[in-house]
Enzyme design. Structure first.
Site, PDB file in Angstrom:
ATOM      1  N   LYS A  71       4.170  10.770   0.297  1.00  0.00           N
ATOM      2  CA  LYS A  71       5.054  10.331   1.384  1.00  0.00           C
ATOM      3  C   LYS A  71       6.039   9.239   1.015  1.00  0.00           C
ATOM      4  CE  LYS A  71       3.270   7.823   4.682  1.00  0.00           C
ATOM      5  NZ  LYS A  71       2.466   7.538   5.882  1.00  0.00           N
ATOM      6  N   ARG A 121       0.700  14.219   7.329  1.00  0.00           N
ATOM      7  CA  ARG A 121       1.570  14.700   8.411  1.00  0.00           C
ATOM      8  C   ARG A 121       2.974  15.053   7.922  1.00  0.00           C
ATOM      9  NH1 ARG A 121       0.280   9.602  12.107  1.00  0.00           N
ATOM     10  NH2 ARG A 121      -0.513   8.853  10.104  1.00  0.00           N
ATOM     11  N   GLY A 142      -8.618   5.473   2.372  1.00  0.00           N
ATOM     12  CA  GLY A 142      -8.116   4.723   3.512  1.00  0.00           C
ATOM     13  C   GLY A 142      -7.421   3.430   3.103  1.00  0.00           C
ATOM     14  N   TYR A 160      40.045  27.143 -14.445  1.00  0.00           N
ATOM     15  CA  TYR A 160      38.759  26.675 -14.948  1.00  0.00           C
ATOM     16  C   TYR A 160      38.997  26.000 -16.289  1.00  0.00           C
ATOM     17  CZ  TYR A 160      34.333  26.222 -17.217  1.00  0.00           C
ATOM     18  OH  TYR A 160      33.271  25.682 -17.872  1.00  0.00           O
ATOM     19  N   ASP A 164       5.028   2.347   4.000  1.00  0.00           N
ATOM     20  CA  ASP A 164       5.777   3.406   4.691  1.00  0.00           C
ATOM     21  C   ASP A 164       6.576   2.874   5.880  1.00  0.00           C
ATOM     22  OD1 ASP A 164       3.666   2.826   6.369  1.00  0.00           O
ATOM     23  OD2 ASP A 164       2.996   4.899   6.627  1.00  0.00           O
ATOM     24  N   ALA A 203      53.421  32.689 -20.084  1.00  0.00           N
ATOM     25  CA  ALA A 203      52.566  33.071 -18.959  1.00  0.00           C
ATOM     26  C   ALA A 203      51.794  34.335 -19.316  1.00  0.00           C
ATOM     27  CB  ALA A 203      53.418  33.293 -17.716  1.00  0.00           C
ATOM     28  N   LEU A 247       0.848  -1.201   0.000  1.00  0.00           N
ATOM     29  CA  LEU A 247       0.000   0.000   0.000  1.00  0.00           C
ATOM     30  C   LEU A 247       0.877   1.242   0.000  1.00  0.00           C
ATOM     31  CD1 LEU A 247      -2.607  -1.043   2.729  1.00  0.00           C
ATOM     32  CD2 LEU A 247      -2.527  -1.629   0.282  1.00  0.00           C
ATOM     33  N   ALA A 248       0.761   2.004  -1.069  1.00  0.00           N
ATOM     34  CA  ALA A 248       1.676   3.141  -1.207  1.00  0.00           C
ATOM     35  C   ALA A 248       0.981   4.398  -1.706  1.00  0.00           C
ATOM     36  CB  ALA A 248       2.808   2.765  -2.159  1.00  0.00           C
ATOM     37  N   ASN A 273      51.094  19.827 -18.536  1.00  0.00           N
ATOM     38  CA  ASN A 273      50.967  20.588 -17.298  1.00  0.00           C
ATOM     39  C   ASN A 273      50.269  21.912 -17.575  1.00  0.00           C
ATOM     40  OD1 ASN A 273      51.896  20.688 -14.348  1.00  0.00           O
ATOM     41  ND2 ASN A 273      52.408  22.719 -15.143  1.00  0.00           N
TER      42      ASN A 273
HETATM   43  C1  UD1 Z   1      -1.717   2.294   9.828  1.00  0.00           C
HETATM   44  C2  UD1 Z   1      -2.675   1.363  10.564  1.00  0.00           C
HETATM   45  C3  UD1 Z   1      -2.278   1.333  12.035  1.00  0.00           C
HETATM   46  C4  UD1 Z   1      -0.840   0.892  12.178  1.00  0.00           C
HETATM   47  C5  UD1 Z   1       0.089   1.740  11.324  1.00  0.00           C
HETATM   48  C6  UD1 Z   1       1.472   1.119  11.299  1.00  0.00           C
HETATM   49  C7  UD1 Z   1      -4.760   1.592   9.323  1.00  0.00           C
HETATM   50  C8  UD1 Z   1      -6.140   2.106   9.362  1.00  0.00           C
HETATM   51  N1  UD1 Z   1      -4.023   1.836  10.406  1.00  0.00           N
HETATM   52  O1  UD1 Z   1      -1.899   3.581  10.404  1.00  0.00           O
HETATM   53  O2  UD1 Z   1      -3.118   0.449  12.736  1.00  0.00           O
HETATM   54  O3  UD1 Z   1      -0.437   0.971  13.532  1.00  0.00           O
HETATM   55  O4  UD1 Z   1      -0.380   1.831   9.975  1.00  0.00           O
HETATM   56  O5  UD1 Z   1       2.395   1.911  10.614  1.00  0.00           O
HETATM   57  O6  UD1 Z   1      -4.369   0.961   8.373  1.00  0.00           O
HETATM   58  N2  UD1 Z   1      -2.694   4.098   2.179  1.00  0.00           N
HETATM   59  C9  UD1 Z   1      -3.129   4.039   0.880  1.00  0.00           C
HETATM   60  N3  UD1 Z   1      -4.306   4.654   0.561  1.00  0.00           N
HETATM   61  C10 UD1 Z   1      -5.055   5.332   1.470  1.00  0.00           C
HETATM   62  C11 UD1 Z   1      -4.573   5.409   2.801  1.00  0.00           C
HETATM   63  C12 UD1 Z   1      -3.409   4.766   3.125  1.00  0.00           C
HETATM   64  O7  UD1 Z   1      -2.493   3.427   0.012  1.00  0.00           O
HETATM   65  O8  UD1 Z   1      -6.104   5.862   1.090  1.00  0.00           O
HETATM   66  C13 UD1 Z   1      -1.438   3.418   2.527  1.00  0.00           C
HETATM   67  C14 UD1 Z   1      -0.368   4.380   2.985  1.00  0.00           C
HETATM   68  O9  UD1 Z   1       0.438   4.778   1.882  1.00  0.00           O
HETATM   69  C15 UD1 Z   1       0.409   3.561   3.989  1.00  0.00           C
HETATM   70  C16 UD1 Z   1      -0.613   2.578   4.539  1.00  0.00           C
HETATM   71  O10 UD1 Z   1      -1.673   2.575   3.625  1.00  0.00           O
HETATM   72  O11 UD1 Z   1       1.442   2.824   3.376  1.00  0.00           O
HETATM   73  C17 UD1 Z   1      -1.085   2.984   5.936  1.00  0.00           C
HETATM   74  O12 UD1 Z   1      -1.689   4.254   5.855  1.00  0.00           O
HETATM   75  P1  UD1 Z   1      -1.355   5.412   6.906  1.00  0.00           P
HETATM   76  O13 UD1 Z   1      -2.233   6.549   6.600  1.00  0.00           O
HETATM   77  O14 UD1 Z   1       0.089   5.659   6.977  1.00  0.00           O
HETATM   78  O15 UD1 Z   1      -1.871   4.732   8.240  1.00  0.00           O
HETATM   79  P2  UD1 Z   1      -1.396   4.943   9.721  1.00  0.00           P
HETATM   80  O16 UD1 Z   1      -2.162   6.037  10.327  1.00  0.00           O
HETATM   81  O17 UD1 Z   1       0.075   5.004   9.789  1.00  0.00           O
HETATM   82 CA    CA Z   2       1.687   4.955   8.429  1.00  0.00          CA
END
Ligand code: UD1
Ligand code: CA
Length: 478
Positions: A38, A31, A95, A383, A120, A440, A24-25, A394
């Site tokens: 990120k 933040r 999410g 330069y 992440d 020179a 998941l990226a 040289n």
């Molecule tokens: C998440 C977990 C939390 C855990 C923490 C560990 C959830 C709801 N919570 O929280 O329980 O302790 O990771 O690091 O998963 N992402 C998407 N699409 C979105 C939202 C997120 O791809 O719409 C990906 C982010 O890039 C990330 C991962 O999902 O790699 C987690 O999302 P993030 O928002 O970082 O969740 P946390 O609040 O860190």
């Molecule tokens: Ca996270």
């Protein structure tokens, strides 16, 4: 509660179950307060996501799916993916649960285990993931979560257990009650699910929570409600569990990665005199018996050969330094420093420059897009741009190649065994034959044939008694 151990396990028929990994990226990483998504923030020279992808690819899954955001920057991620990997775009950031939903699209019909990894968490290694998978198989679970106990559980999701110690659910810090917030065991964000069950429960997720998001973590409760077995893989590896959500966490994770990279270099036979002031990007190589002196940064695709000395005070970006060379207090970008060359102190070696074996670029010397031949020397205050210098030549102190006429750049060619007098200006395009000299202070605008002396400066005239005359008559300026 079962504890992660690295020891073997019973052979299970499920061990041969196919594996898919979904990373998941797509999260924006609010933040981070950044325009850059990120997971694309660099750690030691590469996007932090790349480290997670390495760990995932090392498992050799049948399918590797990466859920990315719609931004153009993700093209860089796609370009760097192993050819077998599939990327899917999560158009709306609803999410982590929604991201998994997107990640399952290319896995239609896939039957087996799906490992889901937060993108992440860059310090994770393949070993931990192998153990997670093994644990999932050994427990004959439908879902397995990874947890760790932290002194400061902060913003992480908490693992809530019942009186028997069995996992009940994961609750996000922002949705947790004060008692739940006091729990020190957190959800790391690495999971394994049975593909069919995952498909079954994903549509049941709701966004009824503090963040209005579809939480992947809510699946735990769904599995349990349906009577599915959920296993917990409790690891002691705190570093591997560190998520990057703010620039403060980015710096913390970078420090650990940096230390790991330096340790690897040292174990491979390079001396790092002061690890606390040495910064080396992922992928940089340093040969045996080379010494990296303090206050040095080696970045990008930099490669250092054997028995080199680099530093103190160097920045090398995408530079190749061959065996036995020494580079002191200098800045090198996209260039090649040949065997036994010496560079610096205070040289700036710019892109497309090549110093051949035994060449020298000394103090306060800038060289751009030029080749300095074997054993040739540019020792002081010069330069040199768009220039080819032959062997054993040289270049006198203060020599300048005037390569730019205000509109275009022009080349200078200097042959073998040439002696360039101090403070020569070569007004390009111009060439100097083998064995030639320049006087020179000459401004050389015309080619010099081999073995000739090129002189181009005003003739000196001495005015006898000048000073004496100037001093008379004595004036009192009061
Ligand atoms: C998440 C977990 C939390 C855990 C923490 C560990 C959830 C709801 N919570 O929280 O329980 O302790 O990771 O690091 O998963 N992402 C998407 N699409 C979105 C939202 C997120 O791809 O719409 C990906 C982010 O890039 C990330 C991962 O999902 O790699 C987690 O999302 P993030 O928002 O970082 O969740 P946390 O609040 O860190
Ligand atoms: Ca996270």
């Amino acid at each position: 509660m079962s504890v992660d151990t690295a020891t073997g396990s019973s052979a299970s028929s499920r061990a041969s179950r196919p594996l898919a990994v979904v990373v998941l990226a797509a999260g924006l990483g609010t933040r981070m307060k950044s325009d850059l998504p990120k997971v694309l923030h660099p750690i030691c020279g590469r996007p932090l996501l790349a480290y997670v992808l390495d760990a995932a690819a090392a498992l050799q899954p049948e399918r590797l799916v990466v859920v990315v955001g719609p931004e153009q920057e993700y093209d860089r991620v796609r370009a760097a993916l192993p050819s077998t990997a599939i990327s899917v775009v999560q158009q709306e950031r609803l999410g982590s649960g929604d991201a998994v939903r997107a990640g399952m699209d290319p896995l239609a019909g896939f039957d087996g285990d799906v490992m889901v990894l937060n993108g992440d968490v860059p310090l994770v290694g393949e070993e931990l993931l192998l153990r997670l998978r093994r644990h999932h198989i050994d427990c004959t679970a439908r879902a397995t979560i990874t947890s760790v106990v932290l002194a400061e559980p902060a913003h992480y999701g908490r693992v809530v257990r019942d009186a028997n110690g069995d996992v009940r659910r994961i609750v996000e810090a922002r949705d947790a009650s004060p008692e739940e917030r006091a729990v020190a065991e957190i959800n790391v964000g690495f999971y394994v699910f049975d593909a069919a069950e995952l498909r079954r429960f994903l549509p049941s997720l709701t966004a009824d929570n503090a963040q209005g998001e579809y939480y992947l973590t809510d699946l735990v409760h769904r599995f349990l409600e349906a009577g599915d077995r959920v296993a917990d893989f409790l690891t002691a590896d705190v570093e591997a569990s560190m998520g990057v959500n703010s620039r403060v966490e980015l710096a913390g994770v970078t420090a650990i990665m940096r230390a790991r990279i330096l340790e690897r270099l040292m174990l491979d036979g390079a001396t790092v005199e002061d690890p606390s002031s040495t910064y080396v990007d992922w992928g940089v190589t340093v040969g045996r018996d080379s010494i990296i002196r303090p206050q040095t940064m080696l970045t990008g695709a930099t490669t250092i050969g054997e028995r080199c000395i680099v530093g103190p005070g160097c920045v090398l970006q995408d530079a190749i330094v061959d065996d036995g060379a020494s580079v002191v207090s200098s800045h090198l970008v996209e260039c090649r420093v040949g065997r036994d060359c010496t560079v610096g102190p205070f040289a700036y070696i710019r892109p497309r420059t090549e110093l051949a074996e035994g060449a020298k670029a000394g103090s306060f010397v800038e060289i751009k897009a030029s080749r300095v031949g074997r054993g040739s020397k540019v020792p002081h205050l010069s330069y040199i741009g768009d220039t080819t210098i032959g062997e054993g030549t040289n270049i006198g102190a203060g020599t300048i190649t005037a390569n730019y006429d205000g509109e275009r750049k022009h080349p200078t060619t200097i042959g073998d065994g040439v002696k360039v007098g101090s403070d020569t200006v070569f007004v390009a395009p111009v060439s100097v034959g083998d064995g030639a000299y320049t006087g020179a202070g000459s401004a050389i605008t015309k080619d010099i044939p081999p073995d000739a002396l090129g002189v181009a400066r005003g003739k000196q005239e001495n005015i006898e008694g000048y000073a004496q005359r100037r001093r008379l008559p004595t004036r009192d300026d009061g």
